[in-house]
Design an enzyme around this catalytic site. Structure first.
Site, mmCIF file in Angstrom:
data_model
loop_
_atom_site.group_PDB
_atom_site.id
_atom_site.type_symbol
_atom_site.label_atom_id
_atom_site.label_comp_id
_atom_site.label_asym_id
_atom_site.label_seq_id
_atom_site.Cartn_x
_atom_site.Cartn_y
_atom_site.Cartn_z
ATOM 1 N N ASP A 185 -8.710 -0.816 -7.582
ATOM 2 C CA ASP A 185 -7.947 -1.108 -6.370
ATOM 3 C C ASP A 185 -7.647 -2.605 -6.229
ATOM 4 O O ASP A 185 -6.584 -2.986 -5.746
ATOM 5 C CB ASP A 185 -8.735 -0.607 -5.153
ATOM 6 C CG ASP A 185 -7.905 -0.549 -3.877
ATOM 7 O OD1 ASP A 185 -6.661 -0.510 -3.965
ATOM 8 O OD2 ASP A 185 -8.509 -0.518 -2.786
ATOM 9 N N HIS B 105 0.831 -1.208 0.000
ATOM 10 C CA HIS B 105 0.000 0.000 0.000
ATOM 11 C C HIS B 105 0.869 1.263 0.000
ATOM 12 O O HIS B 105 0.803 2.083 0.920
ATOM 13 C CB HIS B 105 -0.958 -0.003 1.198
ATOM 14 C CG HIS B 105 -2.039 -1.033 1.085
ATOM 15 N ND1 HIS B 105 -1.989 -2.243 1.737
ATOM 16 C CD2 HIS B 105 -3.198 -1.031 0.380
ATOM 17 C CE1 HIS B 105 -3.073 -2.947 1.443
ATOM 18 N NE2 HIS B 105 -3.822 -2.240 0.626
ATOM 19 N N HIS C 249 1.463 1.686 -5.724
ATOM 20 C CA HIS C 249 0.090 1.156 -5.793
ATOM 21 C C HIS C 249 -0.895 2.282 -6.105
ATOM 22 O O HIS C 249 -1.805 2.113 -6.931
ATOM 23 C CB HIS C 249 -0.269 0.485 -4.465
ATOM 24 C CG HIS C 249 -1.716 0.165 -4.293
ATOM 25 N ND1 HIS C 249 -2.381 -0.780 -5.054
ATOM 26 C CD2 HIS C 249 -2.655 0.682 -3.442
ATOM 27 C CE1 HIS C 249 -3.661 -0.833 -4.679
ATOM 28 N NE2 HIS C 249 -3.850 0.040 -3.708
ATOM 29 N N HIS D 14 -6.213 7.419 -2.401
ATOM 30 C CA HIS D 14 -7.121 6.496 -1.705
ATOM 31 C C HIS D 14 -6.469 5.690 -0.581
ATOM 32 O O HIS D 14 -7.163 5.129 0.269
ATOM 33 C CB HIS D 14 -7.785 5.534 -2.707
ATOM 34 C CG HIS D 14 -6.939 4.353 -3.065
ATOM 35 N ND1 HIS D 14 -5.910 4.421 -3.974
ATOM 36 C CD2 HIS D 14 -6.958 3.065 -2.615
ATOM 37 C CE1 HIS D 14 -5.335 3.224 -4.081
ATOM 38 N NE2 HIS D 14 -5.946 2.401 -3.263
ATOM 39 N N ASP D 15 -5.131 5.598 -0.533
ATOM 40 C CA ASP D 15 -4.451 4.868 0.542
ATOM 41 C C ASP D 15 -3.431 5.745 1.274
ATOM 42 O O ASP D 15 -2.464 5.231 1.852
ATOM 43 C CB ASP D 15 -3.756 3.619 -0.012
ATOM 44 C CG ASP D 15 -4.665 2.400 -0.047
ATOM 45 O OD1 ASP D 15 -5.571 2.313 0.799
ATOM 46 O OD2 ASP D 15 -4.485 1.540 -0.934
#
Length: 350
Positions: free
Chosen positions: A219, A47, A51, A87-88
């Site tokens: 994802d 993550h 990514h 998003h992470d």
């Protein structure tokens, strides 16, 4: 290089002069934003910023394949790309279950409800609060409200806890509108899409589901890539799980299912993950958008690769081998059925 790829993917998604990155000032603001985003990602095995960039590119590709411009606005597409790269943000390399188990400050702050995803959203808007990095500065007040609502919704729906209900919602969307999707209702077309189908995707509730689906799909798309890419991502993902498992053993708390490096058979874990989690999700998407059939083809091919690896590692009995082959074939049949929408020619589009 990764920063440049993210900036390019977001800024060039729309034609020059369109979208929300059309001037030099906006381009520089986006570059500063992506630079700040990169600095917030941690050097964990999976993550990480690589990514995030991969998911951003995957989001753009999915939107193009399904002709999303026919039912999403420029702003909705832009929001998905910004959400994808963020998003992470700040992911610590352990999952929500671990945070709750150890009473981590994030779990306490967010009451055990998607603590990671809530943190990712908060970090995104902390960055955006800086005017030099506010990639939403061009928006009107109403547009900003809409963008923020959608950003938060799609990032929160990357939590795997919502995966099963998203699959059911996609399946239900197809079933309720089966007459339209099975081409029993002939009608005019836009960009190769039946207008009757587009009307379904433009309904407010369905549109939000579609946006959530696009980001979540990008994802978890690693099993749907070509084998070499899929295998490489699977290995770093498992390494992150194992690192969490090592911590769980050290702390004397339960070791989660995929996290024990001493007990887990890697190929077998991937077969189960693809069969039960990923295949139903992608078959549901392919029924709605048969143009995604290549992802289903890759998935079934990769599943066969993992089955071959499992055979070589485990040396199973003929009965065990037959059961696994049966599972692989069942997934292949489901994907083929989805791409042809149960036998119609719809799957030949795209």
């Amino acid at each position: 290089q990764r920063t440049s790829l993210a900036v390019f993917t977001i800024s060039r998604f729309h034609e020059a002069g369109d979208g929300f990155v059309s001037s030099q000032d906006e381009q520089q603001r986006l570059q500063r934003f992506v630079g700040a985003v990169e600095r917030e990602y941690l050097p964990v095995p999976f993550h990480n910023f690589a990514h995030a960039v991969d998911v951003t590119h995957g989001t753009a590709r999915l939107m193009n394949i399904i002709s999303s411009e026919s039912f999403l606005t420029d702003l909705e597409q832009y929001v998905l790309l910004i959400a994808a790269v963020a998003h992470d943000l700040g992911h610590p390399g352990v999952n929500n279950g671990f945070l709750s188990e150890v009473g981590h400050e994030l779990a306490l702050q967010y009451n055990d409800r998607s603590p990671l995803e809530n943190m990712h959203c908060a970090k995104l808007y902390t960055i955006v609060a800086n005017p030099l990095m506010n990639v939403f500065s061009k928006l009107s007040k109403d547009q900003y409200k809409e963008a923020r609502k959608n950003c938060i919704e799609v990032i929160l729906h990357t939590d795997m806890m919502g995966h099963g209900s998203m699959v059911k919602d996609l399946q239900m969307t197809y079933q309720i509108n089966q007459e339209v999707f099975s081409n029993k209702i002939e009608g005019p077309m836009i960009n190769g899409n039946n207008i009757a189908e587009l009307e379904i995707f433009t309904q407010a509730e369905t549109k939000l589901l579609v946006m959530e689906c696009i980001l979540h799909s990008a994802d978890v798309s690693n099993p749907c890539r070509i084998w070499d890419t899929s295998y490489a991502w699977a290995m770093v993902c498992l390494e992150e799980f194992f690192a969490q498992g090592d911590q769980e053993k050290m702390l004397g708390i339960p070791v989660q299912f995929l996290n024990d490096r001493d007990k887990l058979n890697k190929p077998n874990s991937q077969i189960g993950f693809i069969e039960f989690m990923i295949a139903p999700f992608y078959s549901a998407q392919i029924r709605l958008w048969p143009s995604l059939h290549e992802l289903g083809d890759n998935l079934t091919s990769n599943l066969a690769h993992w089955a071959d690896m499992w055979e070589k590692e485990v040396n199973p009995t003929d009965e065990e081998k037959g059961k696994v082959h049966g599972r692989v074939n069942k997934v292949r049949e489901n994907m083929q059925d989805a791409s042809t929408r149960g036998g119609t020619q719809a799957g030949q589009r795209g």
